[in-house]
Design a protein around this motif. Structure first.
Motif, mmCIF file in Angstrom:
data_model
loop_
_atom_site.group_PDB
_atom_site.id
_atom_site.type_symbol
_atom_site.label_atom_id
_atom_site.label_comp_id
_atom_site.label_asym_id
_atom_site.label_seq_id
_atom_site.Cartn_x
_atom_site.Cartn_y
_atom_site.Cartn_z
ATOM 1 N N ILE A 279 1.226 -0.825 -0.089
ATOM 2 C CA ILE A 279 -0.064 -0.306 0.068
ATOM 3 C C ILE A 279 0.909 1.571 -0.039
ATOM 4 O O ILE A 279 2.441 1.220 0.084
ATOM 5 N N GLY A 280 0.450 2.038 -0.251
ATOM 6 C CA GLY A 280 1.114 3.432 -0.463
ATOM 7 C C GLY A 280 0.112 4.733 -1.047
ATOM 8 O O GLY A 280 -0.742 4.177 -2.041
ATOM 9 N N PRO A 281 0.307 5.297 -0.899
ATOM 10 C CA PRO A 281 -0.287 6.929 -1.996
ATOM 11 C C PRO A 281 0.239 7.062 -2.985
ATOM 12 O O PRO A 281 0.809 6.114 -3.455
ATOM 13 N N LYS B 291 4.615 1.255 -6.414
ATOM 14 C CA LYS B 291 4.260 0.319 -6.193
ATOM 15 C C LYS B 291 3.555 -0.447 -7.543
ATOM 16 O O LYS B 291 4.511 -1.511 -7.546
ATOM 17 N N THR B 292 3.648 0.373 -8.499
ATOM 18 C CA THR B 292 3.514 -0.665 -9.564
ATOM 19 C C THR B 292 4.833 -0.452 -10.440
ATOM 20 O O THR B 292 4.849 -1.326 -10.496
ATOM 21 N N THR B 293 5.860 0.574 -10.092
ATOM 22 C CA THR B 293 7.012 0.444 -10.383
ATOM 23 C C THR B 293 7.318 -0.573 -9.318
ATOM 24 O O THR B 293 8.639 -1.382 -10.240
ATOM 25 N N PHE B 294 7.364 -1.190 -8.450
ATOM 26 C CA PHE B 294 8.210 -2.148 -7.783
ATOM 27 C C PHE B 294 7.377 -3.692 -8.137
ATOM 28 O O PHE B 294 8.306 -3.976 -8.204
ATOM 29 N N PHE B 295 6.191 -4.113 -8.739
ATOM 30 C CA PHE B 295 5.553 -4.787 -9.337
ATOM 31 C C PHE B 295 6.294 -4.915 -10.811
ATOM 32 O O PHE B 295 6.608 -5.935 -11.374
ATOM 33 N N ASN B 296 6.400 -4.022 -11.048
ATOM 34 C CA ASN B 296 6.853 -3.839 -12.698
ATOM 35 C C ASN B 296 8.530 -4.182 -12.190
ATOM 36 O O ASN B 296 9.349 -5.420 -12.936
ATOM 37 N N GLU C 256 -2.872 -2.796 -3.430
ATOM 38 C CA GLU C 256 -3.921 -1.727 -3.278
ATOM 39 C C GLU C 256 -4.472 -0.673 -2.559
ATOM 40 O O GLU C 256 -4.418 -0.630 -1.731
ATOM 41 N N HIS C 257 -5.778 -0.156 -3.125
ATOM 42 C CA HIS C 257 -5.889 1.315 -1.860
ATOM 43 C C HIS C 257 -7.065 0.843 -1.265
ATOM 44 O O HIS C 257 -7.448 1.893 -0.551
#
Length: 254
Positions: free
Chosen positions: A33-35, A40-45, A206-207
């Motif tokens: 999670i996070g703002p 977050k998506t970069t981390f997933f990438n 997730e938000h």
């Protein structure tokens, strides 16, 4: 299952993810999670090998996968869904899912040209895997409908089924409940629990905090690309840095 050590990626002078270390624990629901803009998506990438890190390592079941291609890490059992579910809208739901198991097949152009027995057998297996995945997500009844005609909630479940058809052991879910109403969100949360109960490991972004706090075993919190907290939902709810950066005081009692 997945060990991330000092992972960093820079775009020019900007560190989108900066020195993040964590472990995605096997057989559990791990959440990030996070703002908005937290990385977050970069981390997933990075962990799905779409991006290559500037520094740091990613280890899957003891194997360094940092430099692998996306298709290679997928063959090792890492599957992913995206914020926006992209399907072949002019094809049936079942035909969309048949694509999922193709990374496990070996047939080539020669097999297609001569309609080899290997090709026919692999097509049978792909279709079987697709039907099993549809049944798992409770969508067998829409197998022959065009993907362009199904609802948003059904598209989310089809995305899950497509990931399942690849025979994964780790599922990365990027905002799976985005665009869903509260009842649909609860149904999707139950499906995630079902996947874990069948031996899969899940990591999701997730938000929707009510969903995350009731679902996750472990939560990683990112802010400006850096890890600011990690722990159980109870620990995250009570963490002053997380409350200040993301949750707000109203969420401290969730």
């Amino acid at each position: 299952m997945l060990k991330i050590d000092h992972l960093t990626i820079r775009f020019g002078g900007l560190a989108a993810v900066n020195d993040v270390s964590t472990i995605i624990e096997e057989g559990k629901i791990n959440a990030i999670i996070g703002p908005n803009g937290a990385g977050k998506t970069t981390f997933f990438n990075l962990i799905s090998c779409v991006y290559k890190p500037t520094s740091g390592t990613i280890t899957l079941d003891g194997r360094d996968v940092t430099s692998l291609r996306t298709d290679q890490v997928a063959r090792l059992g890492v599957a992913r869904t995206f914020q926006t579910t992209s399907l072949f809208n002019g094809a049936t739901v079942l035909d969309n899912l048949i694509v999922g198991h193709r990374l496990r097949t070996r047939s080539g152009l020669l097999d297609v040209l001569c309609n080899s027995s290997r090709l026919r057998e692999e097509e049978r297996i792909c279709r079987e895997k697709a039907r099993d995945a549809l049944d798992f997500v409770s969508l067998s009844h829409i197998a022959n409908r065009l993907a362009g005609d199904i609802t948003q909630e059904e598209r989310k479940r089809v995305a899950f089924a497509l990931a399942l058809a690849t025979d994964p052991k780790l599922l990365l879910l990027d905002e799976p409940a985005g665009g869903l109403n509260p009842e649909e969100t609860l149904g999707l949360a139950e499906l995630i629990r079902k996947m874990v109960s069948h031996g899969l490991t899940v990591c999701l972004i997730e938000h929707k905090m009510n969903m995350i706090m009731s679902l996750a075993d472990k939560i990683l919190v990112l802010n400006y690309g850096e890890k600011i907290a990690e722990g159980t939902p109870a620990e995250i709810r009570a963490n002053p840095a997380v409350i200040d950066a993301y949750l707000g005081s109203d969420h401290a009692g969730i």
